[in-house]
Design a protein around this motif. Structure first.
Motif, PDB file in Angstrom:
ATOM      1  N   THR A 139       0.844  -1.187   0.000  1.00 31.80           N
ATOM      2  CA  THR A 139       0.000   0.000   0.000  1.00 31.80           C
ATOM      3  C   THR A 139       0.881   1.239   0.000  1.00 31.80           C
ATOM      4  O   THR A 139       2.062   1.189   0.397  1.00 31.80           O
ATOM      5  CB  THR A 139      -0.903   0.025   1.252  1.00 31.80           C
ATOM      6  OG1 THR A 139      -0.079   0.114   2.416  1.00 31.80           O
ATOM      7  CG2 THR A 139      -1.761  -1.248   1.318  1.00 31.80           C
ATOM      8  N   ALA A 140       0.307   2.378  -0.442  1.00 33.43           N
ATOM      9  CA  ALA A 140       1.065   3.627  -0.447  1.00 33.43           C
ATOM     10  C   ALA A 140       1.495   4.011   0.960  1.00 33.43           C
ATOM     11  O   ALA A 140       2.599   4.540   1.168  1.00 33.43           O
ATOM     12  CB  ALA A 140       0.229   4.745  -1.071  1.00 33.43           C
ATOM     13  N   SER A 141       0.648   3.726   1.940  1.00 29.04           N
ATOM     14  CA  SER A 141       1.006   4.053   3.326  1.00 29.04           C
ATOM     15  C   SER A 141       2.167   3.201   3.810  1.00 29.04           C
ATOM     16  O   SER A 141       3.016   3.666   4.592  1.00 29.04           O
ATOM     17  CB  SER A 141      -0.209   3.873   4.250  1.00 29.04           C
ATOM     18  OG  SER A 141      -0.654   2.523   4.217  1.00 29.04           O
ATOM     19  N   ALA A 142       2.247   1.938   3.329  1.00 34.42           N
ATOM     20  CA  ALA A 142       3.365   1.071   3.714  1.00 34.42           C
ATOM     21  C   ALA A 142       4.670   1.602   3.129  1.00 34.42           C
ATOM     22  O   ALA A 142       5.719   1.592   3.797  1.00 34.42           O
ATOM     23  CB  ALA A 142       3.113  -0.355   3.252  1.00 34.42           C
ATOM     24  N   SER A 195       5.281   4.724   2.356  1.00 35.60           N
ATOM     25  CA  SER A 195       5.576   5.942   3.125  1.00 35.60           C
ATOM     26  C   SER A 195       6.192   5.600   4.472  1.00 35.60           C
ATOM     27  O   SER A 195       7.152   6.248   4.922  1.00 35.60           O
ATOM     28  CB  SER A 195       4.295   6.752   3.323  1.00 35.60           C
ATOM     29  OG  SER A 195       4.541   7.904   4.094  1.00 35.60           O
ATOM     30  N   HIS A 196       5.672   4.557   5.108  1.00 35.05           N
ATOM     31  CA  HIS A 196       6.218   4.133   6.402  1.00 35.05           C
ATOM     32  C   HIS A 196       7.668   3.678   6.258  1.00 35.05           C
ATOM     33  O   HIS A 196       8.530   4.025   7.088  1.00 35.05           O
ATOM     34  CB  HIS A 196       5.362   2.991   6.972  1.00 35.05           C
ATOM     35  CG  HIS A 196       5.927   2.387   8.217  1.00 35.05           C
ATOM     36  ND1 HIS A 196       5.866   2.994   9.456  1.00 35.05           N
ATOM     37  CD2 HIS A 196       6.610   1.213   8.406  1.00 35.05           C
ATOM     38  CE1 HIS A 196       6.473   2.225  10.353  1.00 35.05           C
ATOM     39  NE2 HIS A 196       6.918   1.137   9.737  1.00 35.05           N
ATOM     40  N   ARG A 237       9.906   6.809   5.774  1.00 32.88           N
ATOM     41  CA  ARG A 237      10.087   7.571   7.017  1.00 32.88           C
ATOM     42  C   ARG A 237      11.004   6.828   7.984  1.00 32.88           C
ATOM     43  O   ARG A 237      11.805   7.448   8.694  1.00 32.88           O
ATOM     44  CB  ARG A 237       8.725   7.830   7.671  1.00 32.88           C
ATOM     45  CG  ARG A 237       7.883   8.841   6.902  1.00 32.88           C
ATOM     46  CD  ARG A 237       6.647   9.244   7.689  1.00 32.88           C
ATOM     47  NE  ARG A 237       5.820  10.169   6.934  1.00 32.88           N
ATOM     48  CZ  ARG A 237       6.063  11.470   6.844  1.00 32.88           C
ATOM     49  NH1 ARG A 237       7.111  12.001   7.456  1.00 32.88           N
ATOM     50  NH2 ARG A 237       5.248  12.246   6.140  1.00 32.88           N
ATOM     51  N   ARG A 270       7.898  16.501   0.580  1.00 36.86           N
ATOM     52  CA  ARG A 270       6.494  16.204   0.346  1.00 36.86           C
ATOM     53  C   ARG A 270       5.764  17.492  -0.006  1.00 36.86           C
ATOM     54  O   ARG A 270       5.953  18.516   0.641  1.00 36.86           O
ATOM     55  CB  ARG A 270       5.829  15.597   1.592  1.00 36.86           C
ATOM     56  CG  ARG A 270       6.116  14.097   1.809  1.00 36.86           C
ATOM     57  CD  ARG A 270       7.425  13.842   2.467  1.00 36.86           C
ATOM     58  NE  ARG A 270       7.565  12.441   2.927  1.00 36.86           N
ATOM     59  CZ  ARG A 270       8.689  11.924   3.373  1.00 36.86           C
ATOM     60  NH1 ARG A 270       9.798  12.677   3.452  1.00 36.86           N
ATOM     61  NH2 ARG A 270       8.706  10.670   3.759  1.00 36.86           N
TER      62      ARG A 270
END
Length: 298
Positions: free
Chosen positions: A33-36, A38-39, A42, A55
């Protein structure tokens, strides 16, 4: 700072995001996923103590430090992909057996038996070459061959695979077939032949038929083509038993009166004497030589 193994997934996510300049596209490539993604990025930034992406509303862009890491990560990924590709090719070549043989034998004898080999050796891959030219077994050439001949070829180890026999065949619907009662009657039919060294004259002599005129109406360079000509009612063909068997079983050809003449030449499995067969090729040779021998036709 030593690179910890647990940061490798984060580096892979960063490298993909840097190429795409987009977390969503990287996520699609990596099946995340896009959030994964991003995680992961980071986490990598936190570990390195630098900002890798700027960003903004339209997406992300690399910082100077991010560009530096992206260049190194992209180069490392490309190197690894090249090595992995090479390893895959090496594995494929290790398990691939390149066989050269006759088109006629492949079509009528070898292919019907290959499902048995595939079931017994599911990891072995076969390349079968049926070019007319006699193949050289040099570097980059085939691993082995199945040849029709006397059994002696310079520089090659030859294992006898099977003998062969010659007898006449014709389509059941060939005109005039109802009048054929003896070998001598066959000479009145249109005759089909191939380029084999033993032909109709040899067979008629074996059938004790002499003082006849033999007219070969159709001649083909390939034995399968000669058999197909007989199927299409062009005449009677002098068939080799190993090639004719599936045609007889299908009922598209029938054997005509007369003896089965043992051919002067047989079939042999051959390979270079100076080269050791790789395990996959050895497995194929052993399988060929272990095939049950058909009874000689009468």
């Amino acid at each position: 700072m030593a690179l910890r193994a647990d940061l490798l997934p984060a580096l892979a996510a960063f490298e993909s995001a840097a190429r795409h300049q987009n977390f969503a596209h990287a996520a699609e490539e990596l099946h995340l996923t896009a959030s994964a993604v991003s995680h992961h990025v980071r986490r990598l930034e936190s570990r390195l103590g630098v900002v890798l992406f700027q960003r903004h509303a339209r997406g992300v862009s690399l910082t100077a430090q991010g560009r530096q890491l992206a260049d190194a990560a992209g180069s490392a990924m490309a190197d690894m992909e090249s090595v992995v590709r090479t390893l895959r090719v090496t594995r494929d070549e290790r398990d691939r057996v390149h066989v050269t043989t006759l088109h006629s034998l492949t079509y009528t004898w070898l292919q019907p038996r290959l499902p048995q080999f595939a079931a017994q050796y599911p990891d072995v891959r076969l390349t079968v070459d049926t070019e007319v030219a006699l193949t050289r077994f040099d570097d980059g050439g085939p691993d082995l061959g199945i040849r029709h001949g006397a059994g002696h070829w310079p520089g090659l180890t030859a294992h006898h695979l099977m003998d062969d026999y010659l007898y006449p065949v014709a389509s059941p619907s060939l005109a005039g077939l109802e009048k054929i009662r003896s070998p001598a009657d066959i000479a009145r039919l249109p005759l089909v032949t191939d380029l084999a060294r033993q032909g109709w004259l040899d067979w008629f002599r074996a059938a004790d038929v002499h003082a006849i005129s033999v007219e070969e109406r159709f001649r083909f360079s390939d034995s399968t083509a000669a058999l197909n000509a007989a199927v299409h009612r062009l005449g009677a063909a002098l068939a080799r038993d190993k090639l004719a068997t599936p045609y007889l079983a299908a009922g598209v050809l029938q054997r005509l009166p007369g003896p089965a003449l043992k051919a002067r030449w047989g079939y042999y499995v051959v390979y270079p004497s100076h080269k050791r067969l790789k395990p996959a090729a050895r497995a194929f040779v052993d399988w060929l030589l272990a095939l049950p021998q058909d009874a000689a036709p009468v």
